[in-house]
Design a protein around this motif. Sequence first.
Motif, PDB file in Angstrom:
ATOM      1  N   SER A  14     -13.330 -22.037   8.689  1.00  0.00           N
ATOM      2  CA  SER A  14     -14.117 -22.368   7.496  1.00  0.00           C
ATOM      3  C   SER A  14     -15.375 -21.510   7.411  1.00  0.00           C
ATOM      4  N   ILE A 224     -26.239 -24.196   0.880  1.00  0.00           N
ATOM      5  CA  ILE A 224     -25.520 -25.296   1.542  1.00  0.00           C
ATOM      6  C   ILE A 224     -24.349 -24.796   2.390  1.00  0.00           C
ATOM      7  N   CYS A 225     -23.529 -23.937   1.812  1.00  0.00           N
ATOM      8  CA  CYS A 225     -22.320 -23.496   2.513  1.00  0.00           C
ATOM      9  C   CYS A 225     -22.574 -22.326   3.460  1.00  0.00           C
ATOM     10  N   MET A 229     -24.040 -25.169   6.365  1.00  0.00           N
ATOM     11  CA  MET A 229     -22.759 -25.606   6.922  1.00  0.00           C
ATOM     12  C   MET A 229     -22.215 -24.642   7.973  1.00  0.00           C
ATOM     13  N   THR A 230     -22.338 -23.326   7.712  1.00  0.00           N
ATOM     14  CA  THR A 230     -21.793 -22.361   8.674  1.00  0.00           C
ATOM     15  C   THR A 230     -22.512 -22.418  10.006  1.00  0.00           C
ATOM     16  N   LEU A 232     -23.848 -25.088  11.301  1.00  0.00           N
ATOM     17  CA  LEU A 232     -23.349 -26.304  11.953  1.00  0.00           C
ATOM     18  C   LEU A 232     -21.932 -26.103  12.476  1.00  0.00           C
ATOM     19  N   PHE A 233     -21.093 -25.425  11.688  1.00  0.00           N
ATOM     20  CA  PHE A 233     -19.724 -25.133  12.127  1.00  0.00           C
ATOM     21  C   PHE A 233     -19.730 -24.315  13.420  1.00  0.00           C
TER      22      PHE A 233
END
Length: 306
Positions: A14, A224-225, A229-230, A232-233
């Motif tokens: 992701s 955000i993405c 998010m990245t 955190l991923f």
Amino acid sequence: MKNKNYKAHLALLSANVIYGMNHIVAKDVMPEKLGPTAFIFIRILGASLLFWTIKHYVKETIDKKDYFRLAVCGILGIAINQLLYFHGLNLTSPIDASIIYTAVPVLVLIFSYFMLKEKITQTKIFGILIGGTGALLLILYGNKNEGTSTLLGNALIFSNAIFYAFYLVYVKPLMKKYHPITVISWVFLIGFVFMIPVGINDVISTDFSAFTLNTYLVISFVVICTTFMTYLFNIYALSKVPPRVNGSYIYLQPLVSFIMVSIYAYVLGNKEYAQDITFIKILSSILVITGVYLISQNSNKRIKTT
């Protein structure tokens, strides 16, 4: 793939698909709607707010001696690094950016050798040479001015990759000592403080009334993405699988960019993007990916550091 690690692999998949998309999504609003410096100001501000919201649940204090390292990471690894990337992306092709960025693992290996005195193998040295050749070929090819490629834009993207690789190595002791959320929250906050005098005028001069729904969607995607998010991923994945596995997923970024640029060029009819897919770029991509693959391999023939 072990069943217990499938979530880590999904997180890495992701993250790198998002990174690959970002090379063309972020470029979509620059510079017509939003300048690169103003974009970075908003990106770092938004991400800082999100990370500090999570940081509220991580009770941890920083030793005074570590603030200097945090400051270096925030200024070089967040603010300057992202400024170089967005200004470079503003000037060059998304495909070029994705291929050059794939050289990050090669640069991390070089910095680790000199800064952390990590051992290096002959295979990895060969990988550095091949990957470096691919990146250099693509950077110089930007001078041909075909499609959206430029020499300056490619050089800025490569500089961004250098700063990011340095950050990954320099932040390593902090990641071992503190919770990753604590470290990321602080480096983003410091990066934002640095951005205030650098980017506030660009933000003030931005014509927000000209923003469309697409502009807001792109900004939201990047904040955000691509950022929140990245990170955190990647944090989650690194706790489950070896770093070399994490690095191998970077191969996906050029593939995603090639697919998206092809859609823009041949489905949506963007003639400028149609010129971005060339033999030289495909060759450069193969060289860089081969180099990254070689440095990710284990070998018993090691070169000792001095």
